[in-house]
Motif scaffolding. Structure first.
Motif, PDB file in Angstrom:
ATOM      1  N   ALA A   2      -9.808  -6.689  -4.737  1.00  0.00           N
ATOM      2  CA  ALA A   2      -8.654  -7.425  -4.410  1.00  0.00           C
ATOM      3  C   ALA A   2      -7.713  -5.973  -4.026  1.00  0.00           C
ATOM      4  O   ALA A   2      -7.159  -5.801  -2.956  1.00  0.00           O
ATOM      5  CB  ALA A   2      -7.900  -8.517  -5.092  1.00  0.00           C
ATOM      6  N   VAL A   3      -7.639  -5.252  -4.995  1.00  0.00           N
ATOM      7  CA  VAL A   3      -6.876  -3.995  -5.300  1.00  0.00           C
ATOM      8  C   VAL A   3      -7.444  -2.907  -4.211  1.00  0.00           C
ATOM      9  O   VAL A   3      -6.641  -2.286  -3.647  1.00  0.00           O
ATOM     10  CB  VAL A   3      -6.650  -3.251  -6.613  1.00  0.00           C
ATOM     11  CG1 VAL A   3      -5.870  -2.026  -6.578  1.00  0.00           C
ATOM     12  CG2 VAL A   3      -6.023  -4.411  -7.549  1.00  0.00           C
ATOM     13  N   THR A   4      -8.716  -2.685  -4.248  1.00  0.00           N
ATOM     14  CA  THR A   4      -9.427  -1.664  -3.563  1.00  0.00           C
ATOM     15  C   THR A   4      -9.246  -2.029  -2.146  1.00  0.00           C
ATOM     16  O   THR A   4      -9.409  -1.007  -1.293  1.00  0.00           O
ATOM     17  CB  THR A   4     -10.931  -1.578  -4.022  1.00  0.00           C
ATOM     18  OG1 THR A   4     -11.035  -1.479  -5.404  1.00  0.00           O
ATOM     19  CG2 THR A   4     -11.587  -0.536  -3.434  1.00  0.00           C
ATOM     20  N   ALA A   5      -9.088  -3.290  -1.749  1.00  0.00           N
ATOM     21  CA  ALA A   5      -8.941  -3.701  -0.420  1.00  0.00           C
ATOM     22  C   ALA A   5      -7.688  -3.130   0.176  1.00  0.00           C
ATOM     23  O   ALA A   5      -7.890  -2.581   1.584  1.00  0.00           O
ATOM     24  CB  ALA A   5      -8.942  -5.012  -0.062  1.00  0.00           C
ATOM     25  N   PHE A   6      -6.833  -2.842  -0.489  1.00  0.00           N
ATOM     26  CA  PHE A   6      -5.503  -2.321  -0.031  1.00  0.00           C
ATOM     27  C   PHE A   6      -5.781  -0.900   0.385  1.00  0.00           C
ATOM     28  O   PHE A   6      -5.185  -0.248   1.272  1.00  0.00           O
ATOM     29  CB  PHE A   6      -4.389  -2.482  -1.046  1.00  0.00           C
ATOM     30  CG  PHE A   6      -3.813  -4.055  -0.972  1.00  0.00           C
ATOM     31  CD1 PHE A   6      -2.858  -4.252  -0.067  1.00  0.00           C
ATOM     32  CD2 PHE A   6      -4.294  -4.846  -1.685  1.00  0.00           C
ATOM     33  CE1 PHE A   6      -2.278  -5.560   0.254  1.00  0.00           C
ATOM     34  CE2 PHE A   6      -4.047  -6.083  -1.372  1.00  0.00           C
ATOM     35  CZ  PHE A   6      -2.914  -6.608  -0.987  1.00  0.00           C
ATOM     36  N   ARG A   7      -6.611  -0.145  -0.550  1.00  0.00           N
ATOM     37  CA  ARG A   7      -6.953   1.352  -0.520  1.00  0.00           C
ATOM     38  C   ARG A   7      -7.503   1.392   0.857  1.00  0.00           C
ATOM     39  O   ARG A   7      -7.294   2.387   1.504  1.00  0.00           O
ATOM     40  CB  ARG A   7      -7.736   1.732  -1.547  1.00  0.00           C
ATOM     41  CG  ARG A   7      -8.140   3.170  -1.493  1.00  0.00           C
ATOM     42  CD  ARG A   7      -6.669   4.088  -1.520  1.00  0.00           C
ATOM     43  NE  ARG A   7      -7.214   5.418  -1.570  1.00  0.00           N
ATOM     44  CZ  ARG A   7      -7.365   6.530  -0.537  1.00  0.00           C
ATOM     45  NH1 ARG A   7      -7.398   5.843   0.541  1.00  0.00           N
ATOM     46  NH2 ARG A   7      -7.746   7.616  -0.813  1.00  0.00           N
ATOM     47  N   VAL A   8      -8.646   0.659   1.117  1.00  0.00           N
ATOM     48  CA  VAL A   8      -9.406   0.541   2.304  1.00  0.00           C
ATOM     49  C   VAL A   8      -8.329   0.395   3.590  1.00  0.00           C
ATOM     50  O   VAL A   8      -8.594   0.962   4.621  1.00  0.00           O
ATOM     51  CB  VAL A   8     -10.581  -0.442   2.285  1.00  0.00           C
ATOM     52  CG1 VAL A   8     -11.399  -0.473   3.573  1.00  0.00           C
ATOM     53  CG2 VAL A   8     -11.741  -0.158   1.073  1.00  0.00           C
ATOM     54  N   ALA A   9      -7.426  -0.307   3.449  1.00  0.00           N
ATOM     55  CA  ALA A   9      -6.632  -0.787   4.639  1.00  0.00           C
ATOM     56  C   ALA A   9      -5.465   0.213   4.734  1.00  0.00           C
ATOM     57  O   ALA A   9      -4.507  -0.047   5.627  1.00  0.00           O
ATOM     58  CB  ALA A   9      -6.039  -2.256   4.146  1.00  0.00           C
ATOM     59  N   ASP A  10      -5.433   1.289   3.775  1.00  0.00           N
ATOM     60  CA  ASP A  10      -4.339   2.078   4.089  1.00  0.00           C
ATOM     61  C   ASP A  10      -3.097   1.586   3.910  1.00  0.00           C
ATOM     62  O   ASP A  10      -2.130   2.109   4.406  1.00  0.00           O
ATOM     63  CB  ASP A  10      -4.436   2.799   5.217  1.00  0.00           C
ATOM     64  CG  ASP A  10      -3.772   4.164   5.266  1.00  0.00           C
ATOM     65  OD1 ASP A  10      -3.712   4.781   4.092  1.00  0.00           O
ATOM     66  OD2 ASP A  10      -3.207   4.850   6.061  1.00  0.00           O
ATOM     67  N   ALA A  11      -2.848   0.733   2.733  1.00  0.00           N
ATOM     68  CA  ALA A  11      -1.551  -0.060   2.453  1.00  0.00           C
ATOM     69  C   ALA A  11      -1.260   0.071   0.964  1.00  0.00           C
ATOM     70  O   ALA A  11      -2.259   0.165   0.250  1.00  0.00           O
ATOM     71  CB  ALA A  11      -1.557  -1.283   3.035  1.00  0.00           C
ATOM     72  N   ASP A  12       0.007  -0.228   0.613  1.00  0.00           N
ATOM     73  CA  ASP A  12       0.293  -0.300  -0.753  1.00  0.00           C
ATOM     74  C   ASP A  12       0.489  -1.672  -1.458  1.00  0.00           C
ATOM     75  O   ASP A  12       0.431  -1.958  -2.631  1.00  0.00           O
ATOM     76  CB  ASP A  12       1.600   0.555  -0.973  1.00  0.00           C
ATOM     77  CG  ASP A  12       1.249   2.059  -0.777  1.00  0.00           C
ATOM     78  OD1 ASP A  12      -0.061   2.709  -1.253  1.00  0.00           O
ATOM     79  OD2 ASP A  12       2.260   2.843  -0.364  1.00  0.00           O
ATOM     80  N   GLY A  13       0.729  -2.532  -0.385  1.00  0.00           N
ATOM     81  CA  GLY A  13       0.920  -4.107  -0.700  1.00  0.00           C
ATOM     82  C   GLY A  13       1.888  -4.299  -1.717  1.00  0.00           C
ATOM     83  O   GLY A  13       2.683  -3.587  -2.074  1.00  0.00           O
TER      84      GLY A  13
ATOM     85  N   LEU B 155     -10.351   1.973 -12.094  1.00  0.00           N
ATOM     86  CA  LEU B 155     -10.873   0.639 -11.848  1.00  0.00           C
ATOM     87  C   LEU B 155     -12.242   0.702 -11.767  1.00  0.00           C
ATOM     88  O   LEU B 155     -12.985  -0.290 -11.512  1.00  0.00           O
ATOM     89  CB  LEU B 155     -10.489   0.309 -10.329  1.00  0.00           C
ATOM     90  CG  LEU B 155      -8.853  -0.107  -9.974  1.00  0.00           C
ATOM     91  CD1 LEU B 155      -8.520  -0.424  -8.785  1.00  0.00           C
ATOM     92  CD2 LEU B 155      -8.504  -1.035 -11.192  1.00  0.00           C
ATOM     93  N   ALA B 156     -12.996   1.747 -11.804  1.00  0.00           N
ATOM     94  CA  ALA B 156     -14.612   1.973 -11.757  1.00  0.00           C
ATOM     95  C   ALA B 156     -15.109   1.121 -13.043  1.00  0.00           C
ATOM     96  O   ALA B 156     -16.115   0.829 -13.223  1.00  0.00           O
ATOM     97  CB  ALA B 156     -14.891   3.367 -11.731  1.00  0.00           C
ATOM     98  N   VAL B 157     -13.845   1.168 -13.926  1.00  0.00           N
ATOM     99  CA  VAL B 157     -14.444   0.597 -15.466  1.00  0.00           C
ATOM    100  C   VAL B 157     -14.689  -0.810 -15.304  1.00  0.00           C
ATOM    101  O   VAL B 157     -15.809  -1.422 -15.678  1.00  0.00           O
ATOM    102  CB  VAL B 157     -13.347   0.822 -16.466  1.00  0.00           C
ATOM    103  CG1 VAL B 157     -13.701   0.219 -17.731  1.00  0.00           C
ATOM    104  CG2 VAL B 157     -13.369   2.410 -17.073  1.00  0.00           C
ATOM    105  N   PRO B 158     -13.818  -1.695 -14.816  1.00  0.00           N
ATOM    106  CA  PRO B 158     -13.941  -3.130 -14.865  1.00  0.00           C
ATOM    107  C   PRO B 158     -15.139  -3.355 -13.605  1.00  0.00           C
ATOM    108  O   PRO B 158     -15.811  -4.279 -13.844  1.00  0.00           O
ATOM    109  CB  PRO B 158     -12.644  -3.656 -14.151  1.00  0.00           C
ATOM    110  CG  PRO B 158     -11.746  -2.695 -13.802  1.00  0.00           C
ATOM    111  CD  PRO B 158     -12.168  -1.371 -14.325  1.00  0.00           C
ATOM    112  N   ALA B 159     -15.046  -2.502 -12.545  1.00  0.00           N
ATOM    113  CA  ALA B 159     -16.157  -2.621 -11.397  1.00  0.00           C
ATOM    114  C   ALA B 159     -17.547  -2.469 -12.234  1.00  0.00           C
ATOM    115  O   ALA B 159     -18.418  -3.119 -11.806  1.00  0.00           O
ATOM    116  CB  ALA B 159     -15.995  -1.682 -10.425  1.00  0.00           C
ATOM    117  N   GLY B 160     -17.515  -1.576 -13.195  1.00  0.00           N
ATOM    118  CA  GLY B 160     -18.793  -1.163 -13.822  1.00  0.00           C
ATOM    119  C   GLY B 160     -19.334  -2.300 -14.568  1.00  0.00           C
ATOM    120  O   GLY B 160     -20.397  -2.613 -14.905  1.00  0.00           O
ATOM    121  N   LEU B 161     -18.200  -2.926 -15.296  1.00  0.00           N
ATOM    122  CA  LEU B 161     -18.417  -3.920 -16.171  1.00  0.00           C
ATOM    123  C   LEU B 161     -19.131  -5.252 -15.489  1.00  0.00           C
ATOM    124  O   LEU B 161     -20.036  -5.915 -15.816  1.00  0.00           O
ATOM    125  CB  LEU B 161     -17.199  -4.186 -16.946  1.00  0.00           C
ATOM    126  CG  LEU B 161     -16.881  -3.213 -18.223  1.00  0.00           C
ATOM    127  CD1 LEU B 161     -15.580  -3.552 -18.729  1.00  0.00           C
ATOM    128  CD2 LEU B 161     -17.897  -2.905 -19.253  1.00  0.00           C
TER     129      LEU B 161
END
Length: 342
Positions: free
Chosen positions: A38-49, A63-69
């Motif tokens: 959900a957070v990374t999607a804003f990075r992809v969309a070039d928006a801060d939200g 965020l790679a930590v929770p993604a890796g877990l």
């Protein structure tokens, strides 16, 4: 026969015990991956939200930590779809985290070097360490944020011998900011903001250079609109290469140094627009240190992010980026050597 039946019974019991554990692992993995996505999607969309997205985007590499877990949980749960999702998310975060920007090569010949230091003193608490740092490193320009009246007086008296020229915006708490310079400064209108952002012009080997201190509001929930607006004002100023339309504006193609505590990282869309529309480069990135954290400095291992920057126009190259800690401040300083080209 009895032995075989016992083995089958044991296997069935073991399988029954594993099913709930795998279900729990799958559920936990899905939750971790969903939140991170959900957070990374804003990075992809070039928006801060909206809140809490801008606050979390600042720490995007972490965020790679929770993604890796989440990926690990998906593998333990033997959920193929979750595992593919987790692997793709980790790869995407890694791609965004890879430092870039170290290949800038101006066409003109070198003119002169400038050593630039920017430091947030956290309500003036790190005056002594900053003075020591200036005396040790001898930068040409010092951009100081969060310098209250007592801090201003201390810096003026203790840096007069080496950096007698100054442009300041006075204020209490985090408002006060000042530029100290070894070279003479000419007045120029700063960019208005809720915290001080003084501006100036210096002459380097016969070439004018426009200076602007940056200290937009932090993106805390109640000031998120102000944070966006003040970064937008800096973007507008940088795009014009002038002092906000003031009569003191310098020529459009004058080289620019925009330095300070931006309260934003390269993972914020507002900061990337400032770089792109302003035609600016991050000096730390040019020097190969794009991801070195400058905040928070807590004295204990903690996730950090680079929100203090020295931004420069394409006439500059950069090297030797360093990030000294200052006792009393929750920020690291940024010290970089710039080379001005024709």
């Amino acid at each position: 026969m009895a032995t075989t039946q016992q083995r089958q019974t044991q296997q069935q019991a073991s399988s029954s015990r594993r099913r709930p554990a795998r279900a729990v692992a799958a559920l936990a993995a899905a939750a971790l991956l969903a939140g991170t996505t959900a957070v990374t999607a804003f990075r992809v969309a070039d928006a801060d939200g909206p809140t809490p997205v801008p606050q979390l985007l600042a720490f995007l590499p972490w965020l790679a930590v929770p993604a890796g877990l989440g990926l690990l949980g998906a593998l333990l749960a033997r959920r193929r779809v979750l595992a593919v999702w987790g692997a793709a998310l980790v790869a995407l975060l890694a791609w965004y985290t890879v430092p870039r920007g170290g290949d800038h090569d101006p066409a003109g010949s070198p003119v002169a070097d400038l050593r630039v230091l920017t430091a947030n003193l956290q309500f003036g608490q790190a005056v002594g360490p900053l003075v020591d740092l200036v005396r040790q490193e001898r930068p040409d320009l010092v951009f100081v944020q969060e310098c209250d009246p007592a801090c201003m007086d201390a810096l003026t008296s203790r840096l007069t011998a080496t950096h007698p020229h100054r442009r300041a915006v006075a204020g209490g708490g985090p408002v006060g900011s000042v530029i100290h310079s070894r070279l003479p400064l000419t007045a120029a209108a700063g960019v208005p903001a809720s915290m001080g952002q003084p501006g100036a012009v210096i002459e380097v080997a016969g070439h004018q250079v426009r200076l602007q201190l940056a200290h937009p509001s932090p993106p805390i929930p109640e000031r998120l609109t102000t944070w966006r607006a003040e970064l937008e004002d800096l973007r507008h100023w940088a795009g014009e290469r002038a002092a906000a339309g003031n009569a003191e504006a310098v020529a459009e193609d004058t080289p620019v140094i925009l330095a300070g505590d931006f309260n934003a990282s390269r993972d914020h869309a507002a900061f990337r627009r400032l770089l792109d529309d302003g035609g600016l480069n991050d000096a730390a990135a040019l020097a190969g240190a794009a991801r070195r954290a400058t905040w928070p400095v807590t004295g204990a291992p903690a996730p950090g992010v680079q929100i203090d920057h020295v931004l420069v126009s394409p006439a500059f190259t950069a090297r030797d980026a360093r990030f000294p800690a200052m006792e009393g401040s929750d920020h690291r300083a940024v010290l970089v050597t710039l080379t001005l080209h024709r």
